[in-house]
Design a protein around this motif. Structure first.
Motif, PDB file in Angstrom:
ATOM      1  N   ASP A 171     -41.651  60.831 -30.494  1.00  0.00           N
ATOM      2  CA  ASP A 171     -41.684  59.593 -29.712  1.00  0.00           C
ATOM      3  C   ASP A 171     -42.017  58.393 -30.587  1.00  0.00           C
ATOM      4  O   ASP A 171     -41.337  57.355 -30.529  1.00  0.00           O
ATOM      5  N   LEU A 208     -43.906  54.163 -23.939  1.00  0.00           N
ATOM      6  CA  LEU A 208     -44.816  55.306 -24.085  1.00  0.00           C
ATOM      7  C   LEU A 208     -46.166  55.060 -23.410  1.00  0.00           C
ATOM      8  O   LEU A 208     -47.056  55.913 -23.473  1.00  0.00           O
ATOM      9  N   ARG A 245     -44.777  64.346 -29.449  1.00  0.00           N
ATOM     10  CA  ARG A 245     -45.434  63.050 -29.576  1.00  0.00           C
ATOM     11  C   ARG A 245     -45.051  62.364 -30.886  1.00  0.00           C
ATOM     12  O   ARG A 245     -44.839  61.143 -30.922  1.00  0.00           O
TER      13      ARG A 245
END
Length: 471
Positions: free
Chosen positions: A277, A317, A274
């Motif tokens: 990202d 996302l 995460r």
């Protein structure tokens, strides 16, 4: 100092832009922190440095716009000074180093200014953020320090900004020097981003890196695992595995030109999926800006284009949706990046900020927006060759701001508040580099800091759990 002729030419260029009167350039004084003889480290006023180069306290210069006469004012050394501080160059020798023909006692300054005011001559002086200098200006002009800023000269401000905004080859050498030491600053911080460390340990080491090079930091560094707090100067947190450490720090060159970089590193050496990202979205935003920066572009347009890239990344996302262009126009992206893309850099880390941000970053063609987030863009005007500026996008998950916007239903057409629930403890990621605008684009200042994910992780993993550096 640079060669005396450089300072002489700068002052000549300055007075050519003024219609008449005299210019007062006031240097800084020593500032005690608990006794008159126990002072903070001295830092000269940046505009005084630019036009005179003299890096000692208690100096002033008068430029007579009409006659061309220049005078340095200061206090000549006495026997007590010699005993406590050792032999110093004379006041006249200092004047000659700056290319100024005449020098005299500081005590004469008040009379000269009084004569000019009585003769209804314009006296130009710049804004000053130092309380001591406001008091000195008040005494010189017989006015309260509280109102002395009302007499500053917009004409002198504009002329100073025009000159200081375009960096010369000599200045770029200094800025490259500062950025090179900035590389050492930030790679040191990266290698210290290990579980169990305290933020204050890393901040202290940054001070040491600068001190060992005979320099000073260009501003109090931000060293925090709470990157969602934009200017967080609390350094009491202990780093934990999986935290993100945001370090926003810079250092000065030998002649006080500043660097200003930011890197965000994974504590323990590896980004989580995460974190990767979000990092990649910030990186793509920075790369978008770098591709657009060139003479003729406004930094406002660069900022807005970078924000569209940021929105598109967050859409990928699932954190934003809808039309990216409309989201930016509405200001929905400011939930994640409530600040501007960058600012000018030079002798000040926010260059010339004390002269007034709107004088520095805006003009008659580009006006500052009042929209949340966009109003914090310090630089919006058209870029010119020789401008030095920062590129510093970020993404932050600020729980209080998210809660307020969600309660108000603000920008619900563009923001996926449901998915944001999982990011409330994420923190923030910011990346920042220093660049100069060239004739056809831009170039990075100094040695490139680790930026890509693999380069950041490799830098962190040069240190083992015991702190041994394998670089």
């Amino acid at each position: 100092m640079f060669a005396a002729e450089i300072y002489r030419q700068r002052r000549l260029n300055l007075v050519r832009q003024l219609k008449g009167g005299i210019v007062l350039l006031l240097g800084n004084v020593a500032s005690p922190f608990n006794a008159a003889d126990n002072c903070y480290r001295f830092r000269q006023d940046s505009s005084f440095l630019y036009f005179c180069g003299l890096d000692q306290p208690g100096l002033a210069v008068i430029l007579d716009v009409d006659s061309g006469r220049e005078t340095l004012f200061g206090r000549r050394q006495n026997l007590d000074d010699l005993i406590w501080s050792g032999p110093q160059v004379t006041l006249q020798e200092r004047a000659e180093k700056a290319g100024i023909a005449r020098s005299t006692e500081l005590s004469e300054l008040c009379e000269i200014l009084s004569t000019a005011v009585a003769g209804k001559r314009e006296v130009h002086y710049l804004p000053n953020c130092r309380a001591e200098n406001k008091i000195i200006l008040g005494d010189l002009f017989g006015r309260s320090p509280d109102v002395i800023s009302q007499g500053v000269s917009p004409e002198l401000i504009k002329a100073t900004v025009a000159l200081r905004s375009i960096k010369s080859a000599e200045e770029l050498t200094q800025l490259d020097e500062a950025a090179d030491l900035g590389y050492q600053l930030h790679t040191t911080a990266m290698r210290m981003a290990q579980p169990g460390r305290y933020e204050w340990e890393i901040a202290g080491e940054l001070e040491a890196v600068a001190a060992r090079a005979g320099r000073m930091l260009s501003f109090p560094p931000i060293v925090t695992v709470h990157g969602e707090i934009l200017h967080n100067h609390d350094r009491n947190s202990q780093l934990q595995q999986g935290d993100l450490l945001l370090v926003d720090a810079g250092v000065e060159s030998t002649l006080h030109y500043a660097s200003d970089h930011t890197r965000t590193s994974p504590v323990g050496g590896r980004f989580s999926p995460r974190q990767k990202d979000i990092y990649q979205v910030v990186l793509a935003t920075m790369e978008c800006a770098r591709e657009l920066i060139r003479p003729g572009m406004t930094y406002l347009d660069v900022h807005l284009a970078a924000c569209r890239t940021l929105v598109e990344g967050l859409q990928s996302l699932g954190l934003m949706h809808g039309d990216a262009e409309k989201a930016v126009v509405a200001g929905a992206h400011a939930l994640f990046m409530p600040h501007g893309l960058g600012h000018q850099l030079g002798l000040d880390v926010h260059d010339m900020e004390s002269l007034g941000e709107d004088f520095v970053g805006y003009d008659d063609n580009i006006r500052r927006s009042s929209q949340f987030g966009l109003s914090s863009l310090r630089l919006g005007r058209e870029l010119q060759k020789g401008f030095v500026l920062t590129v510093e996008p970020g993404i932050y998950f600020i729980p209080a701001l998210i809660a307020q916007w969600q309660d108000e239903g603000r920008h619900a057409d563009y923001i996926n508040y449901a998915k944001l629930e999982k990011y409330l403890n994420f923190g923030g990621i910011r990346l920042e580099d220093d660049i100069v605008v060239t004739i056809s684009g831009n170039r990075l200042l100094g040695r490139p800091l680790p930026l890509q994910i693999a380069a950041v992780e490799n830098t962190l993993n040069l240190v083992d759990k015991n702190g041994q550096d394998y670089s």
